[in-house]
Design an enzyme around this catalytic site. Structure first.
Site, PDB file in Angstrom:
ATOM      1  N   ASN A 112       3.880   9.241   5.297  1.00 14.75           N
ATOM      2  CA  ASN A 112       5.090   9.121   4.498  1.00 14.75           C
ATOM      3  C   ASN A 112       6.098  10.240   4.716  1.00 14.75           C
ATOM      4  O   ASN A 112       7.289   9.998   4.855  1.00 14.75           O
ATOM      5  CB  ASN A 112       4.700   9.057   3.014  1.00 14.75           C
ATOM      6  CG  ASN A 112       5.865   9.246   2.086  1.00 14.75           C
ATOM      7  OD1 ASN A 112       6.044  10.315   1.519  1.00 14.75           O
ATOM      8  ND2 ASN A 112       6.679   8.221   1.944  1.00 14.75           N
ATOM      9  N   ASP A 140       0.818  -1.218   0.000  1.00 15.53           N
ATOM     10  CA  ASP A 140       0.000   0.000   0.000  1.00 15.53           C
ATOM     11  C   ASP A 140       0.852   1.269   0.000  1.00 15.53           C
ATOM     12  O   ASP A 140       0.499   2.254  -0.647  1.00 15.53           O
ATOM     13  CB  ASP A 140      -0.934  -0.009   1.211  1.00 15.53           C
ATOM     14  CG  ASP A 140      -2.045  -1.043   1.080  1.00 15.53           C
ATOM     15  OD1 ASP A 140      -2.378  -1.412  -0.064  1.00 15.53           O
ATOM     16  OD2 ASP A 140      -2.580  -1.474   2.122  1.00 15.53           O
ATOM     17  N   GLY A 141       1.960   1.257   0.728  1.00 11.13           N
ATOM     18  CA  GLY A 141       2.832   2.431   0.742  1.00 11.13           C
ATOM     19  C   GLY A 141       3.391   2.730  -0.631  1.00 11.13           C
ATOM     20  O   GLY A 141       3.528   3.902  -1.023  1.00 11.13           O
ATOM     21  N   ASN A 173      -4.603   9.250   0.952  1.00 14.27           N
ATOM     22  CA  ASN A 173      -5.251   8.763   2.179  1.00 14.27           C
ATOM     23  C   ASN A 173      -5.639   9.890   3.126  1.00 14.27           C
ATOM     24  O   ASN A 173      -6.812  10.190   3.289  1.00 14.27           O
ATOM     25  CB  ASN A 173      -4.332   7.780   2.911  1.00 14.27           C
ATOM     26  CG  ASN A 173      -4.597   6.342   2.526  1.00 14.27           C
ATOM     27  OD1 ASN A 173      -5.490   6.050   1.740  1.00 14.27           O
ATOM     28  ND2 ASN A 173      -3.813   5.434   3.055  1.00 14.27           N
ATOM     29  N   SER A 213      -7.724   7.089   9.846  1.00 12.54           N
ATOM     30  CA  SER A 213      -9.029   7.600  10.261  1.00 12.54           C
ATOM     31  C   SER A 213      -9.868   6.525  10.935  1.00 12.54           C
ATOM     32  O   SER A 213     -10.519   6.764  11.957  1.00 12.54           O
ATOM     33  CB  SER A 213      -9.772   8.165   9.048  1.00 12.54           C
ATOM     34  OG  SER A 213     -11.099   8.488   9.361  1.00 12.54           O
ATOM     35  N   LEU A 214      -9.857   5.318  10.381  1.00 12.01           N
ATOM     36  CA  LEU A 214     -10.621   4.211  10.964  1.00 12.01           C
ATOM     37  C   LEU A 214     -10.085   3.855  12.345  1.00 12.01           C
ATOM     38  O   LEU A 214     -10.857   3.633  13.288  1.00 12.01           O
ATOM     39  CB  LEU A 214     -10.546   2.997  10.037  1.00 12.01           C
ATOM     40  CG  LEU A 214     -11.274   1.733  10.493  1.00 12.01           C
ATOM     41  CD1 LEU A 214     -12.772   1.981  10.587  1.00 12.01           C
ATOM     42  CD2 LEU A 214     -10.983   0.572   9.553  1.00 12.01           C
ATOM     43  N   ALA A 224      -7.957   3.757   6.749  1.00  9.49           N
ATOM     44  CA  ALA A 224      -6.575   3.792   7.223  1.00  9.49           C
ATOM     45  C   ALA A 224      -6.531   4.401   8.633  1.00  9.49           C
ATOM     46  O   ALA A 224      -7.234   3.948   9.533  1.00  9.49           O
ATOM     47  CB  ALA A 224      -5.712   4.563   6.228  1.00  9.49           C
TER      48      ALA A 224
END
Length: 305
Positions: free
Chosen positions: A251, A78-79, A152, A196-197, A194
């Site tokens: 990041n 994902d990164g 994100n 936030s969840l 991400a």
């Protein structure tokens, strides 16, 4: 001659090997291939002795990547996907995302399925799913010091994270509100699964044109997550005398001083995902996060010995 790109995670031997093999295969098939490492999309950090670390958004586009490119293949987790979209979103290049990592929430396929996926990509047998991105900028005296393209979320918090501080947040033309918390998150629908969840924000399906404001560990029961139209820009005013830190997509980021302003708005660029099948967001939630799995039924009766 058709043109394709390859973006890979250069610290993963598997991704490096597959990238070379893929380049050879496409070249042998008559394609022009441009290859680059995902490190080119890494934002980097400013430092107290170098607060200005301004890399213009458009300057992250790798050499050879342009609007003439049919698609690009991303090899990583994902990164890597987040970094790749910072590199190619200004050109509108669609990405076929291939998971060589662990979670792979943003990836479309796996390495063992790459030959079939590549055939479908070359034949044009795919859909394009567009995801909203954010423009994040740090201003001091109305001068842009730092900016980033974000898929994100943007997070701003005190150093260290466990210290509470105050933020004044203005959404669009509405009056600023005061939030006392460890930090605040501005998230896209993509980022709703991400950070936030984890901070208690809701999951938002990708096609909904909204953003989220999520306080991190708020000091008030009244400070809950807020969902608002993505046509509304957001301005964050640090309401304390301490230096803060801003991080984009987990990041890179910069320091935020008391007189600075952080401005966030929906970008004119979007992330264009290549989908080999019609997108099924709830299926991804179920497979990756266990959402909506059926409960095991309790027995209706118990026989006593």
């Amino acid at each position: 001659m058709p043109k394709a790109g390859i973006i890979y995670n250069e610290v993963k031997p598997l991704a490096c090997r597959i990238a070379t093999e893929l380049q050879d295969k496409l070249t042998a098939s008559g394609w022009e291939v441009c290859m680059t490492a995902a490190a080119g999309g890494i934002l980097g950090y400013s430092r107290p002795d170098r607060p200005v670390c301004h890399t213009p958004i458009d300057s992250l586009v790798p050499p050879g990547f342009d609007s003439e490119m049919s698609f690009a293949v991303v090899l990583g987790g994902d990164g890597t996907v987040l970094a790749a979209f910072r590199q190619v979103a200004p050109c509108g290049i669609p990405l076929l995302t291939v998971n060589t990592g662990h979670m792979g929430f943003l990836t479309e396929t796996f390495v063992n399925q790459l030959p079939q996926a590549l055939e479908m990509a070359i034949a044009g047998e795919y859909e394009i799913e567009e995801r909203a991105m954010l423009n994040v900028g740090l201003y001091r005296d109305d001068v842009l010091l730092w900016e980033a393209l974000c898929l994100n979320e943007m997070v701003i918090h005190r150093e260290p994270l466990t210290s509470m501080c105050h933020f004044e947040v203005a959404v669009g033309h509405h009056s600023p509100v005061d939030i006392a918390a460890d930090g605040v998150i501005i998230s896209t629908p993509t980022g709703s699964t991400a950070y936030s969840l984890s901070a208690g924000g809701p999951v938002v399906t990708p096609g909904v044109p909204v953003l989220q404001l999520v306080p991190i560990c708020p000091h008030s029961l009244a400070s809950r997550s807020l969902v608002f139209a993505d046509t509304e820009p957001v301005t964050i005013f640090p309401a304390s005398n301490d230096r803060l830190i801003m991080v984009v997509d987990g990041n890179g980021g910069c320091y935020v001083l008391p007189d600075d302003r952080v401005r966030v708005k929906r970008s004119r660029y979007s992330a264009r995902f290549m989908r080999l099948q019609s997108p099924e967001f709830f299926k991804i939630l179920r497979e990756k996060l266990g959402w909506g799995l059926p409960h095991i039924a309790k027995p209706t009766s118990v026989e006593l010995p």
